[in-house]
Each structure stands twice: as structure tokens, then as C-alpha cells.
Design a protein around this motif. Structure first.
Motif, PDB file in Angstrom:
ATOM      1  N   THR A 193      70.034 148.771  74.857  1.00  0.00           N
ATOM      2  CA  THR A 193      70.693 147.703  75.831  1.00  0.00           C
ATOM      3  C   THR A 193      71.242 148.485  76.874  1.00  0.00           C
ATOM      4  O   THR A 193      71.802 147.865  77.825  1.00  0.00           O
TER       5      THR A 193
ATOM      6  N   ARG B  83      62.716 150.850  73.418  1.00  0.00           N
ATOM      7  CA  ARG B  83      62.542 151.043  74.838  1.00  0.00           C
ATOM      8  C   ARG B  83      61.332 151.241  75.199  1.00  0.00           C
ATOM      9  O   ARG B  83      60.795 152.489  74.826  1.00  0.00           O
TER      10      ARG B  83
ATOM     11  N   ASP C  94      63.486 144.396  82.143  1.00  0.00           N
ATOM     12  CA  ASP C  94      65.093 144.381  82.558  1.00  0.00           C
ATOM     13  C   ASP C  94      65.453 143.265  83.565  1.00  0.00           C
ATOM     14  O   ASP C  94      66.817 143.003  83.623  1.00  0.00           O
TER      15      ASP C  94
ATOM     16  N   ASP D 113      70.916 150.603  78.772  1.00  0.00           N
ATOM     17  CA  ASP D 113      70.122 151.106  80.045  1.00  0.00           C
ATOM     18  C   ASP D 113      69.872 149.646  80.774  1.00  0.00           C
ATOM     19  O   ASP D 113      69.572 149.913  82.015  1.00  0.00           O
ATOM     20  N   ILE D 114      70.264 148.671  80.308  1.00  0.00           N
ATOM     21  CA  ILE D 114      70.088 147.243  81.306  1.00  0.00           C
ATOM     22  C   ILE D 114      71.324 147.237  82.135  1.00  0.00           C
ATOM     23  O   ILE D 114      72.537 147.144  81.647  1.00  0.00           O
TER      24      ILE D 114
ATOM     25  N   ASN E  42      66.248 151.692  90.227  1.00  0.00           N
ATOM     26  CA  ASN E  42      66.449 150.544  89.310  1.00  0.00           C
ATOM     27  C   ASN E  42      65.304 149.597  89.318  1.00  0.00           C
ATOM     28  O   ASN E  42      65.023 148.942  90.307  1.00  0.00           O
TER      29      ASN E  42
ATOM     30  N   HIS F 137      71.845 139.635  80.890  1.00  0.00           N
ATOM     31  CA  HIS F 137      70.803 139.967  80.074  1.00  0.00           C
ATOM     32  C   HIS F 137      70.998 140.867  79.048  1.00  0.00           C
ATOM     33  O   HIS F 137      70.434 140.930  78.141  1.00  0.00           O
ATOM     34  N   LYS F 138      71.858 141.885  79.161  1.00  0.00           N
ATOM     35  CA  LYS F 138      72.067 142.745  78.337  1.00  0.00           C
ATOM     36  C   LYS F 138      72.777 142.126  77.157  1.00  0.00           C
ATOM     37  O   LYS F 138      72.530 142.339  75.923  1.00  0.00           O
TER      38      LYS F 138
ATOM     39  N   GLY G 258      61.573 147.669  79.992  1.00  0.00           N
ATOM     40  CA  GLY G 258      61.964 146.372  79.022  1.00  0.00           C
ATOM     41  C   GLY G 258      62.263 147.182  77.667  1.00  0.00           C
ATOM     42  O   GLY G 258      62.273 148.253  77.317  1.00  0.00           O
TER      43      GLY G 258
END
Length: 370
Positions: A277, A220, A254, A279-280, A166, A285-286, A235
Motif C-alpha cells: 500500500t 501488487r 490505485d 505505492d498508493i 502516476n 484509498h491507502k 492495483g
């Protein structure tokens, strides 16, 4: 006879003085009021005839006339309001600024009070203006929607960027394509810096420089972070090049860090999820990125100037910071606690007023629906 002599010898002051100076015989003396007789004047002024020795008479004439208004005003003593007139206030303000005087007693006028208030605003946290002006330079449908282009194949031997863990991606090479029982494809990648991993298509990015027709807001991507301890981070693309951002791409990493990059410093993820999003990992932040993409091309940007103060969240704690620089949609803030410097987005949820602003908008939207 005496009265006739008086009438014959009646002269003005100047005439009497002239006669006296010529003859050298006369001495003048002032008589009492009882010895003065009123004399009419052709000019309408008050006149008196004064008897003098040797039978001469001194005639005194006083002329009265009205002065213009501006001369009368000049002769009047100034009032307190005139002492602190607008012009005097401005001059005093300039003098105080020059010599560094800032006493409250020296600030009676309205202009100086405004100047004092403005100076105070620059030294404290304020509620900034939030602007939602258009930021896109092309129609919205071509900037937020993924282009309908053929997918590039991921084959064995392809050099890629892949997620090792991650928030950290590394260079590697696809050594095997694995098909799962449910039909999903996995890719075994061997990394240049030791280790290997079995990853999905949304954790692989093509190493080639992307083409302009491939990029869009919400894409992405993986960014080459040259000034970071971790070289490659994933990001979401947040701005396309325009005059407002000096022809650069804005990417939100991210870890919520925003960064401006050129086309050669980021790479397209091979198989992005329908909602990038997802994947965040960070929930805050998502939510921010979801709302940002919804609001585009009208993102909410706070107006700041260098020198102003703001409350910014660092590691879960709000800290007082000073705005050091402004770069398009970003501001550099300096913590007054430990002088830590960091670039943040002008619409970041880390700014104390932004969550309140978004909550207010949410309530307004709900009220409008009801």
C-alpha cells in the motif's frame, strides 16, 4: 255443553284450515286478546286458543328453540373491526395494487401499513446491513502472505510493463540495469509509445501471465483495463477465485476503482514493497486498502439490492444514487444528478455510512483495550 263442544272441536291451525277447505262453510276472523284463552302445550311452547265462528276453535302454537352460535354470529351486524379483518385487508391490498390505489385512508390494517413502509424504504436512502462473513476459500495464511518463491531476474532485453507516470503504466523493454551508490538497482526502460524512464523494481511488472502459486491477497499487480482510456493501471489483488465471486480475481486499482478480471488480464509486479500500500498515492484509498488487508478474509460488505438508494461520494461531494446492479462484492450506482454510472465496492469509503461504521469499530476496539 258449550265447553264440551270447545274441547271436542279443539284442533291445530292446519287441521282447522283443512276442515274449512273441505266444508267450504267457515269464515275465520281474528278475535281480540280478551277472547283468547291460554292453552298449555305439550312442547312447552306458548299456545293460545282462539274462538272462531260456527263454534270452531283455531289453536296457534309457537315453538321456541336456540340457534347455533355460528348462526347467531351471522345474524349480528358487523362491527368496524370486522370490516377491516386480516383477510379483508389482504384482499383490499391486492385490489389496490392491481388498480394503483394508494390512499392512506385505504390502509387501515397492519399488513398494509407494513407494505407501505417497505415500499417507502425502497425509495429512500437507508442504513444497510454490513456483513463480514468469510470470503476466503483457503486458509488465511496462504492467501495474505507472499509465497516464498525464488525471484525472477530482471535482465536487459526483457519485455516488461513499467510505470511511466502516476496511475499510468506502459509496455516497454529494459535497456539498462543501473546500480546506485547505496546498492539499489534501477532499470532504464524504453517505452513502445515514445520516451524512456529510470524506474525501481516495484515499478516494473513481468509481462508473462502469473502462475496460481504466485498470487495472494495483497499482491501488487498491473491490470489490463480494456475498457479504460489508460490501458494499464497498477492495483492490489483483493479477492482470489471462489464460488462467491464466480471464479474471478478482484483488483482495487490505485484510483480506488474495483474490477473483476481473469488470470490472463493482470501481471505481477517484479519487486513489490514490503507493504504494497506504500505505492498508493491517494491517502484515503491507502487507508482503505490497509484496513481491507487486515480484515481479510472477513471484509465488510454492505448488503444492497437493485432499486435501493445510497449516498455516494463523487469528486468530494456526496450525491444521492440508485443501485442499478449487484455483482458479487460490487454494486453499480447511478447518480440522480447526472446519471453517471460507476462500479464501486460494497465496502467502499465513498458510501456515506462506511466511515461512520469504521469509526465506531475503532472506538469499540479502543474501549476494549482500556
Amino acid at each position: 255443553m258449550m265447553e264440551m263442544m270447545d274441547d271436542q272441536l279443539e284442533v291445530t291451525m292446519s287441521q282447522s284450515e283443512e276442515t274449512g277447505s273441505k266444508m267450504g262453510l267457515f269464515e275465520f276472523e281474528n278475535l281480540g286478546d280478551s277472547q283468547c284463552e291460554p292453552v298449555p302445550s305439550t312442547s312447552g311452547a306458548l299456545c293460545k286458543r282462539t274462538r272462531m265462528k260456527y263454534g270452531l276453535v283455531k289453536r296457534v302454537e309457537v315453538s321456541l328453540f336456540r340457534l347455533p352460535d355460528y348462526k347467531i354470529s351471522a345474524l349480528r351486524p358487523p362491527t368496524p373491526q370486522q370490516f377491516y379483518s386480516e383477510d379483508d385487508s389482504q384482499s383490499s391490498s391486492d385490489t389496490d395494487a392491481k388498480f394503483g390505489e394508494s390512499s392512506d385512508s385505504d390502509r387501515p390494517s397492519g399488513k398494509k401499513s407494513k407494505a407501505k413502509k417497505k415500499k417507502k424504504v425502497n425509495n429512500i436512502e437507508h442504513t444497510p446491513i454490513i456483513d463480514s462473513s468469510a470470503f476466503a476459500y483457503v486458509p488465511q495464511e496462504t492467501t495474505k502472505t507472499r509465497p516464498d518463491l525464488p525471484e525472477e531476474e530482471i535482465t536487459v532485453g526483457l519485455n516488461v510493463l513499467a510505470r511511466k507516470k502516476n496511475l499510468m503504466w506502459q509496455r516497454g523493454q529494459v535497456v539498462e540495469v543501473v546500480t546506485k551508490e547505496d546498492g539499489r538497482l534501477k532499470y532504464k526502460v524504453t517505452f513502445e509509445e515514445k520516451g524512456r524512464s529510470l524506474v525501481s523494481g516495484h515499478h516494473i511488472a513481468f509481462e508473462a501471465t502469473p502462475k496460481l502459486e504466485q498470487v495472494y491477497v495483497g499482491a501488487r499487480v498491473v491490470v489490463n483495463c480494456q475498457d479504460d482510456s489508460v490501458q494499464y493501471r497498477a492495483g492490489i489483488l483483493a479477492e482470489l477465485p471462489s464460488r462467491k465471486n464466480r471464479l474471478r480475481f478482484l483488483v482495487f486499482l490505485d484510483n480506488h476503482r474495483p474490477i473483476y478480471v481473469g488470470l490472463t488480464l493482470f501481471y505481477m509486479v517484479a519487486r513489490p514493497l514490503p507493504d504494497p500500500t506504500d505505492d498508493i498515492q491517494d491517502d484515503v484509498h491507502k487507508r482503505f486498502m490497509k484496513q481491507y488487508i487486515i480484515d481479510w478474509p472477513y471484509p465488510h460488505l454492505t448488503q444492497y439490492k437493485p432499486g435501493q438508494h445510497a449516498s455516494v461520494e463523487f469528486n468530494g461531494v456526496q450525491q444521492r444514487c440508485k443501485v442499478d446492479m449487484v455483482d458479487c462484492s460490487l454494486i453499480m450506482v447511478v447518480s440522480e444528478c447526472n446519471q453517471h454510472k460507476e462500479w464501486i465496492h460494497r465496502g467502499s469509503l465513498r458510501l456515506s455510512h462506511m466511515p461512520r461504521f469504521l469509526e465506531l469499530r475503532r472506538r469499540e476496539a479502543e474501549a476494549a483495550v482500556q
